[in-house]
Enzyme design. Structure first.
Site, short mmCIF file in Angstrom:
data_model
loop_
_atom_site.label_atom_id
_atom_site.label_comp_id
_atom_site.label_asym_id
_atom_site.label_seq_id
_atom_site.Cartn_x
_atom_site.Cartn_y
_atom_site.Cartn_z
N TYR A 155 0.83 -1.21 0.00
CA TYR A 155 0.00 0.00 0.00
C TYR A 155 0.87 1.26 0.00
O TYR A 155 0.64 2.18 -0.78
CB TYR A 155 -0.91 -0.04 1.23
CG TYR A 155 -1.91 1.08 1.33
CD1 TYR A 155 -3.09 1.05 0.59
CD2 TYR A 155 -1.69 2.17 2.17
CE1 TYR A 155 -4.02 2.07 0.69
CE2 TYR A 155 -2.61 3.20 2.27
CZ TYR A 155 -3.78 3.14 1.53
OH TYR A 155 -4.69 4.17 1.62
N LYS A 159 1.03 4.15 -2.90
CA LYS A 159 0.66 5.54 -2.62
C LYS A 159 1.85 6.49 -2.85
O LYS A 159 1.65 7.63 -3.26
CB LYS A 159 0.12 5.66 -1.19
CG LYS A 159 -1.21 4.92 -0.98
CD LYS A 159 -2.28 5.46 -1.89
CE LYS A 159 -3.63 4.79 -1.71
NZ LYS A 159 -4.67 5.33 -2.59
#
Ligand SMILES: NC(=O)c1ccc[n+]([C@@H]2O[C@H](COP(=O)([O-])OP(=O)(O)OC[C@H]3O[C@@H](n4cnc5c(N)ncnc54)[C@H](OP(=O)(O)O)[C@@H]3O)[C@@H](O)[C@H]2O)c1
Length: 247
Positions: A155, A159
């Site tokens: 993640y 990002k």
């Protein structure tokens, strides 16, 4: 009605932050297209809610990580609305695990949904925006992409990748009046954070200078600002909307 007669694509519109952004845009007069993964009923209800604002809505059950399906969606939206003024890359998932336990598919699915999706949509809208000599793109990233979060290498990488994409694309298309920005969200009350253990939520809240999780509206209002003409001279910027957590 600052967005009257404009048209937007919001990815992952059925729930949480995406839904909030769809509604905020609609309330300002914007026609909205959005996609989702599986929440067909929520999509139908949201379309009705958007239409009750006096604007058009269209939804697509399209995997944001699938290039060909995204291409088809974007073409249909362009044909329907005649233009695409705004793109909000919001669709996102988590598959949290320590790296030692993380499978290749945990990595691939998060990168495809959170990062490749932004390539898929940007690539397919950019020519339209360039021909219009106008457009605004907003990527919904996370403070995990700024600071890194243990248990989220997939993640956090996705990002952080979105932040790099935001800045690189901003440099490419600034000259044709397209601005590209990102919002780095802190902890926001949605289904994504509802699954966190209460004890962890309490610990995290204590770390937030504002001493609360953010709301969907906190993000939606910032998104509408960054898409608006008032923010036209802002580009390549990553706005932290996190109650001060990542200062
Ligand atoms: N909530 C937070 O604290 C927080 C913090 C930092 C960043 N963010 C980011 O903000 C964005 C929205 O998060 P959220 O909390 O609103 O999440 P959420 O409540 O879980 O909603 C996720 C949305 O994305 C859609 N989606 C998921 N996979 C998709 C796919 N493959 N193709 C198309 N749509 C897909 C979902 O559709 P379905 O309804 O069909 O599943 C849903 O509409 C994400 O990018 C997330 O990483 C959130």
């Amino acid at each position: 009605m600052q967005f009257k007669d404009r048209a937007a694509i919001v990815t992952g519109g059925t729930r949480g932050i995406g839904r909030g952004i769809v509604l905020d845009l609609a309330k300002s007069g914007c026609n909205v297209a959005f996609n989702y993964n599986k929440s067909s009923q929520a999509a139908e209800e949201l379309c009705k809610e958007v239409e009750s604002c006096g604007v058009s809505a269209v939804s697509y059950q399209v995997d944001a990580g699938n290039f060909e399906d995204v291409k088809g969606m974007v073409k249909e939206v362009k044909d329907k609305f005649g233009r695409i003024d705004f793109l909000v890359n919001n669709a996102g998932i988590t598959k949290d695990k320590l790296l030692a336990m993380m499978s290749e598919s945990d990595w691939d699915s998060v990168i495809d949904t959170n990062l490749k999706s932004a390539y898929n949509f940007c690539k397919n809208v950019i020519t339209t925006m360039m021909k219009q000599k106008n457009g605004s793109i907003l990527n919904i990233t996370s403070i995990s992409g700024v600071s890194g979060t243990a248990g989220q290498v997939n993640y956090s990488a996705s990002k952080a990748g979105l932040i790099g994409l935001t800045k690189a694309l901003a440099k490419e298309v600034g000259k044709v009046n397209i601005n590209v920005n990102a919002i780095a969200c802190g902890f926001i009350e949605t289904d994504m954070t509802a699954v966190l253990p209460e004890e962890y939520k309490k610990k995290m809240t204590d770390l937030v200078p504002a001493r609360r999780f953010g709301t969907v509206e906190d993000i939606a209002r910032s998104a509408s600002f960054l898409l608006s003409d008032s923010a036209k001279y802002i580009t390549g910027h990553v706005l932290h909307v996190d109650g001060g957590l990542a200062m």
